[in-house]
Design an enzyme around this catalytic site. Structure first.
Site, PDB file in Angstrom:
ATOM      1  N   ALA A 142      62.109  27.149   1.421  1.00 23.97           N
ATOM      2  CA  ALA A 142      62.366  27.291  -0.008  1.00 23.97           C
ATOM      3  C   ALA A 142      63.637  28.118  -0.158  1.00 23.97           C
ATOM      4  O   ALA A 142      63.987  28.888   0.740  1.00 23.97           O
ATOM      5  CB  ALA A 142      61.194  27.996  -0.665  1.00 23.97           C
ATOM      6  N   GLY A 174      59.266  25.997   3.788  1.00 23.72           N
ATOM      7  CA  GLY A 174      59.163  24.759   3.013  1.00 23.72           C
ATOM      8  C   GLY A 174      59.749  23.553   3.754  1.00 23.72           C
ATOM      9  O   GLY A 174      59.347  22.415   3.502  1.00 23.72           O
ATOM     10  N   GLU A 232      57.060  22.408   5.907  1.00 22.24           N
ATOM     11  CA  GLU A 232      56.056  21.831   5.003  1.00 22.24           C
ATOM     12  C   GLU A 232      56.492  20.454   4.513  1.00 22.24           C
ATOM     13  O   GLU A 232      55.679  19.533   4.403  1.00 22.24           O
ATOM     14  CB  GLU A 232      55.805  22.793   3.837  1.00 22.24           C
ATOM     15  CG  GLU A 232      55.119  24.068   4.334  1.00 22.24           C
ATOM     16  CD  GLU A 232      55.044  25.175   3.296  1.00 22.24           C
ATOM     17  OE1 GLU A 232      54.035  25.871   3.261  1.00 22.24           O
ATOM     18  OE2 GLU A 232      55.996  25.349   2.518  1.00 22.24           O
TER      19      GLU A 232
END
Ligand code: CAA
Length: 257
Positions: A65, A108, A111
């Site tokens: 992120a 992220g 992910e």
């Protein structure tokens, strides 16, 4: 569409999405996730797209992120985070999504890679959940999908120490399906995507959905789901075409009906 997400194709049924924020190692800010979400909407609606490959650069698939953006959000900002809807959109994509990962796939980024149905990694890939180093924790599946994919012990180790694993370890753990030279990941992933693109689309869709159920249903419920999906396919023209083509010793012409 701004160029933080490059889109090529469809060619032979395959679109290639390239994350393109080199200045931030492809950190997933809201704008990039929103573009990805929209691109998936378009791919979903376009019958000429049968599969999507997602990749980054040689140095980074995505380094997580966007930390600058995250630092500016308080509790309410996180609660109302628009990125949640984008993550849900990625998870809902019904067509095959294949990740070609080189370099860092962290936070992220790891992910996002785990949202793919098939994961091809370059030998230089590094998968990790380093959120713990920032005093936070994974928030887009990094505890749940990772534990299901690599098992609880390795997931715990990765999420609690923040230390990444290399491509070989990711292969051994079952996180990726194969590794190759970094220059070849996109070609490899595209080849697999093209193979899938030639199959009957409804069978592909239901197969993806059914395999996914394996990680979030009991065996009995998953088997029931598989049986229903198998039965639904009996109503498709492509099933008839596939069986006829075999018996007539010719290649099937699937139409998605
Ligand atoms: N967000 C914003 N910017 C990032 C970033 C991120 N996640 N990762 C890297 N960058 C930026 C760096 O700030 C740097 O920018 P400047 O040149 O302007 O300083 C640029 O990308 C290049 O990065 P580095 O100079 O750090 O490159 P490096 O090769 O020395 O190190 C790295 C690479 C080890 C990946 C390091 O950049 C790093 O540790 N990045 C952060 C990784 C991380 O913690 N990710 C988790 C984020 S939280 C999360 O993802 C939550 C969630 O579950 C959704």
């Amino acid at each position: 569409m701004p160029n933080n997400l490059l889109i090529e194709g469809p060619e032979q049924g395959v679109q290639v999405f390239t994350l393109n924020r080199p200045e931030a190692l492809n950190a997933l800010n809201t704008e990039l996730l929103a573009n990805l979400s929209r691109a998936l909407d378009d791919a979903e609606a376009n019958p000429d797209v049968r599969a999507v490959v997602i990749t980054g650069s040689q140095k980074a698939f995505a380094a997580g992120a966007d930390i600058n953006e995250m630092a500016a959000r308080n509790l309410v900002g996180i609660l109302e985070d628009p990125r949640v809807a984008h993550w849900e959109r990625i998870a809902r994509f019904t067509k095959p999504l294949i990740a070609a990962v080189n370099g860092f796939a962290l936070g992220g980024g790891c992910e996002l890679a785990m949202h793919a149905d098939i994961l091809i990694a370059g030998e230089n890939a590094r998968f990790g959940q380093p959120e713990i180093n920032l005093g936070i924790m994974p928030g887009a599946g990094g505890t749940q999908r990772l534990a299901r994919k690599v098992g609880e012990s390795l997931a715990m180790r990765m999420a609690l120490t923040g230390e990444p694993i290399d491509a070989r370890r990711a292969l051994d753990a079952g996180l990726v399906s194969e590794i190759c030279q970094p220059e070849l990941t996109v070609e490899k992933a595209t080849g697999i995507a093209r193979t899938i693109a030639r199959k009957a689309p409804i069978a592909v869709r239901l197969t993806k959905e059914s395999v996914r159920k394996a990680s979030d249903m009991s065996l009995a419920d998953g088997l029931r789901f598989e049986r229903h999906a198998f039965t639904i396919l009996a109503g498709t023209a492509d099933r008839q075409e596939g069986l006829d083509a075999f018996l007539e010793k010719r290649k099937p012409q699937f139409t998605g009906r």
